[in-house]
Design a protein around this motif. Sequence first.
Motif, PDB file in Angstrom:
ATOM      1  N   MET A   1       0.840  -1.204   0.000  1.00 10.11           N
ATOM      2  CA  MET A   1       0.000   0.000   0.000  1.00 10.11           C
ATOM      3  C   MET A   1       0.868   1.246   0.000  1.00 10.11           C
ATOM      4  O   MET A   1       2.019   1.208   0.424  1.00 10.11           O
ATOM      5  N   ILE A   2       0.283   2.320  -0.489  1.00 12.27           N
ATOM      6  CA  ILE A   2       0.915   3.635  -0.459  1.00 12.27           C
ATOM      7  C   ILE A   2       0.095   4.477   0.502  1.00 12.27           C
ATOM      8  O   ILE A   2      -1.122   4.603   0.352  1.00 12.27           O
ATOM      9  N   VAL A   3       0.784   5.046   1.500  1.00 12.69           N
ATOM     10  CA  VAL A   3       0.109   5.775   2.570  1.00 12.69           C
ATOM     11  C   VAL A   3       0.638   7.213   2.605  1.00 12.69           C
ATOM     12  O   VAL A   3       1.728   7.452   3.120  1.00 12.69           O
ATOM     13  N   PRO A   4      -0.108   8.170   2.054  1.00 16.87           N
ATOM     14  CA  PRO A   4       0.318   9.568   2.122  1.00 16.87           C
ATOM     15  C   PRO A   4       0.245  10.079   3.568  1.00 16.87           C
ATOM     16  O   PRO A   4      -0.618   9.649   4.345  1.00 16.87           O
ATOM     17  N   ALA A   5       1.154  10.993   3.900  1.00 16.20           N
ATOM     18  CA  ALA A   5       1.187  11.582   5.237  1.00 16.20           C
ATOM     19  C   ALA A   5       1.290  13.097   5.128  1.00 16.20           C
ATOM     20  O   ALA A   5       1.920  13.628   4.215  1.00 16.20           O
ATOM     21  N   LYS A   6       0.677  13.769   6.110  1.00 20.89           N
ATOM     22  CA  LYS A   6       0.757  15.223   6.202  1.00 20.89           C
ATOM     23  C   LYS A   6       0.875  15.569   7.679  1.00 20.89           C
ATOM     24  O   LYS A   6       0.065  15.123   8.481  1.00 20.89           O
ATOM     25  N   GLY A   7       1.919  16.332   7.999  1.00 17.22           N
ATOM     26  CA  GLY A   7       2.107  16.686   9.398  1.00 17.22           C
ATOM     27  C   GLY A   7       3.298  17.586   9.595  1.00 17.22           C
ATOM     28  O   GLY A   7       3.569  18.461   8.764  1.00 17.22           O
TER      29      GLY A   7
END
Length: 178
Positions: free
Chosen positions: A44-50
């Motif tokens: 899976m590809i899991v985008p992150a923002k933080g």
Amino acid sequence: MSETSKVAAFLLMLLVAACASPKPLTVVKVPETLKPGANESLAMIVPAKGVQIYECRARRDSGGGYEWAFVAPEADLFDARGNRAGRHYAGPHWESTDGSKILGTVKERADAPVAGAIPWLLLAAKSVGPEGSFSKVTSIQRVNTVGGLAPKAGCSQAAVGTPARINYTADYYFFTAK
């Protein structure tokens, strides 16, 4: 309604629909050193923002002075539809909303191809929580990074202990055994 108004309304609906759709996720080319083992496949590809959190501290080396030291990440993780799917935090840990959790250990790093972005990484991963969507992950790549680098200025004796929260985004590619 005039023909021009109908066309304008249709184009506006297309624009709104395009903006509402999550960005398509594609696999990027990575340096050889960041490739997972031949016995692993992309799960899976899991985008992150933080944020990447830094703290102003005295330098550890003999040169003296002060520097921004990395403390921890703090980010939300998203699924392919753009829904919140978990969080990323100190450890480094990735925790799914289903409770499954993995701990990463950096194996390799490479400079990001975009200036001002934190490095791309390859991490070994092990499950440290219950069974779930993240529990079978064996490796993680951090790619497509934007931002997140430590500040270049503002760290001095007067600022020791001051935190800096620097915005970043990245895609985490989760790999499992074939």
